[in-house]
Design a protein around this motif. Structure first.
Motif, short mmCIF file in Angstrom:
data_model
loop_
_atom_site.label_atom_id
_atom_site.label_comp_id
_atom_site.label_asym_id
_atom_site.label_seq_id
_atom_site.Cartn_x
_atom_site.Cartn_y
_atom_site.Cartn_z
N GLU A 174 -8.78 13.39 -4.97
CA GLU A 174 -8.75 12.27 -4.03
C GLU A 174 -7.94 11.10 -4.57
O GLU A 174 -7.21 10.44 -3.83
CB GLU A 174 -10.18 11.83 -3.70
CG GLU A 174 -10.89 12.90 -2.87
CD GLU A 174 -12.33 12.52 -2.49
OE1 GLU A 174 -12.66 11.32 -2.44
OE2 GLU A 174 -13.11 13.45 -2.24
N ARG A 175 -8.05 10.88 -5.89
CA ARG A 175 -7.26 9.82 -6.52
C ARG A 175 -5.77 10.14 -6.36
O ARG A 175 -4.96 9.30 -6.02
CB ARG A 175 -7.64 9.74 -7.99
CG ARG A 175 -7.33 8.46 -8.67
CD ARG A 175 -8.01 8.38 -10.03
NE ARG A 175 -9.43 8.06 -9.94
CZ ARG A 175 -10.32 8.31 -10.89
NH1 ARG A 175 -9.95 8.92 -12.00
NH2 ARG A 175 -11.57 7.98 -10.73
N SER A 215 0.84 -1.20 0.00
CA SER A 215 0.00 0.00 0.00
C SER A 215 0.87 1.26 0.00
O SER A 215 2.08 1.19 0.28
CB SER A 215 -0.88 0.02 1.25
OG SER A 215 -0.08 0.25 2.38
N ARG A 216 0.28 2.38 -0.31
CA ARG A 216 1.02 3.65 -0.26
C ARG A 216 1.53 3.90 1.17
O ARG A 216 2.67 4.28 1.39
CB ARG A 216 0.13 4.80 -0.74
CG ARG A 216 0.89 6.11 -1.00
CD ARG A 216 0.99 7.03 0.20
NE ARG A 216 -0.28 7.23 0.81
CZ ARG A 216 -1.17 8.14 0.42
NH1 ARG A 216 -0.89 8.93 -0.57
NH2 ARG A 216 -2.31 8.27 1.04
N TYR A 225 -4.41 12.04 -4.07
CA TYR A 225 -4.03 11.93 -2.66
C TYR A 225 -3.76 10.47 -2.26
O TYR A 225 -2.88 10.19 -1.45
CB TYR A 225 -5.13 12.53 -1.77
CG TYR A 225 -4.90 12.29 -0.30
CD1 TYR A 225 -3.82 12.89 0.35
CD2 TYR A 225 -5.72 11.44 0.44
CE1 TYR A 225 -3.57 12.67 1.69
CE2 TYR A 225 -5.48 11.21 1.78
CZ TYR A 225 -4.41 11.82 2.40
OH TYR A 225 -4.16 11.59 3.72
N ALA A 226 -4.50 9.55 -2.84
CA ALA A 226 -4.36 8.14 -2.48
C ALA A 226 -3.04 7.54 -2.98
O ALA A 226 -2.62 6.50 -2.51
CB ALA A 226 -5.54 7.35 -3.05
N GLU A 227 -2.39 8.22 -3.94
CA GLU A 227 -1.20 7.64 -4.57
C GLU A 227 0.08 8.46 -4.36
O GLU A 227 1.15 8.01 -4.75
CB GLU A 227 -1.42 7.56 -6.10
CG GLU A 227 -2.64 6.78 -6.52
CD GLU A 227 -2.99 6.94 -7.99
OE1 GLU A 227 -3.88 6.22 -8.45
OE2 GLU A 227 -2.38 7.78 -8.69
#
Ligand SMILES: *Cc1c(COP(=O)(O)O)cnc(C)c1O
Length: 386
Positions: A353-354, A311-312, A356-358
């Motif tokens: 948001e995409r 995960s990140r 931020y998730a990566e």
């Protein structure tokens, strides 16, 4: 720990600060105006107003544009909270325009669509605050066309971007906006400890911001409500603040500004070196637009999580464990608890948001050595491909 950002203070900076400490004025002396002049000339702007932070600069910029209760200010969700808070300080409300997934700047397409809707519902913004994310300019020509069409004003949040260029002009020249704001926090391109500046070509806006940074006080008889009582006399004609920069800070800033070009060049060299050496890793880099020269405040990568076996969060922690001060810029502002409480919900800006998730920000600053950078890259390779 290799930090993600770091100031570069040398002997000439120290000498400049010590000279002010030994002089007659440690605040409100001649160095603040000298620093203002130097940056205005550097950017090719008529006026510059130095203040104690970019946050203060954003606040008085909004005030000078008469942002108040009932008004709407729009900005990017992928920014530091100050880009949005400034509107709330004025009693206005804030809304967010999703980002372009490549440049990570406020998307002109989303802005256009949102403006069309807002026009129909009679809720057009008074001010839009494009943020030059990581030091790369937003598409200011297109945004300024929209400003003329829909009648809003523009404050460029160039906290990341001093020394960057857009269409051959330096960011801050005001060609496509009303006011541009810089930050001199130590992680930014040049520093004054804490500090900021607002640049404009409009003498009335400059004058208003000068007054707002110092309690709303004027010494100009033309602005007074009655004749002056004498040479000691001043009047407070509106509610301002104490947002002044000290001469001590300005001395550091003026001295740093002499190496500004060099700092930005070094940041660009290191960033290009990252681009080259990260090729082949499961990461996506920020898209650079033609006609832009980024100041390269941040070096962000997006992890291609579907190609990575962790995960990140896990990758981030593994980098920290290896003494690499990776960071994350930024949680979409509207997901901050303070903003969620105003009614913003998950899913509001999908691309933000995409991202931020990566996202992970890798270390980048002029004093970063190539050996340190190699260490960062080698460890990232191990963390992402092991
Ligand atoms: C750092 C920063 C600010 C605030 O700067 P200060 O000088 O710390 O007040 C505002 N906007 C952005 C985009 C920033 O990165």
């Amino acid at each position: 720990m290799i930090p993600y950002g770091k100031q570069d203070v040398d002997q000439s900076d120290i000498h400049a600060v010590v000279s002010v400490l030994k002089s007659d004025f440690i605040t409100q002396g001649p160095v603040v105006p000298a620093f203002e002049r130097a940056l205005a000339d550097f950017c090719g702007t008529a006026h510059a107003v130095a203040v104690n932070s970019a946050t203060s600069a954003l606040h008085i910029a909004c005030k000078a544009l008469d942002v108040g209760i009932g008004d709407m200010v729009w900005t990017s969700p992928v920014t530091f909270v100050a880009s949005a808070n400034c509107a709330l300080y004025c009693g206005a409300s804030v809304d967010f325009v999703d980002i372009d997934p490549g440049t990570l700047n406020l998307s002109v397409e989303c802005l256009t669509a949102k403006l069309e809707l807002a026009e129909r519902s009679g809720q057009l913004p008074k001010v839009v605050i494009p943020v030059h994310f990581a030091g790369q300019s937003c598409e200011m020509e297109a945004i300024s066309k929209l400003a003329r069409r829909y009648g809003f004003r523009i404050i460029e949040d160039a906290s990341h971007a001093i020394g960057g260029r857009y269409q051959e002009g330096l960011i801050g020249n005001g060609r496509f906006s009303d006011i541009t704001v810089f930050s001199f926090h130590p992680v930014k391109i040049i520093t004054t400890g804490e500090g900021g500046m607002a640049l404009t070509n409009d003498p009335a806006l400059a004058n208003r911001m000068q007054r707002l940074r110092s309690h709303g006080i004027t010494r100009d008889e033309c602005e007074m409500t009655a004749a002056s009582d004498g040479p000691w006399y001043y009047q407070q004609i509106e509610l301002g603040y104490n947002y002044r920069m000290t001469d001590i800070q300005a001395a550091l800033g003026l001295s740093q500004s002499k190496r500004l070009k060099q700092f930005v060049e070094r940041r660009n060299e290191l960033a290009l070196r990252y681009d080259r050496l990260l090729a082949g890793l499961p990461v996506t880099l920020q898209t650079l637009s033609s006609g832009c020269y980024s100041a390269r405040h941040l070096y962000v990568v997006r992890l291609q999580l579907e190609r990575i076996g962790r995960s990140r969060r896990d990758a981030f922690e593994a980098m920290r464990q290896r003494n690499i001060g990776v960071n994350l810029h930024y949680l979409p502002v509207y997901l901050q608890p303070f903003y969620s409480a105003m009614g913003f919900r998950q899913g509001y800006c999908v691309e933000a948001e995409r991202y931020y998730a990566e996202a992970i920000s890798l270390p980048l600053y002029p004093g970063l050595t190539e050996e340190e950078q190699d260490y960062v890259i080698e460890n990232l390779r191990e963390v992402l491909t092991a």
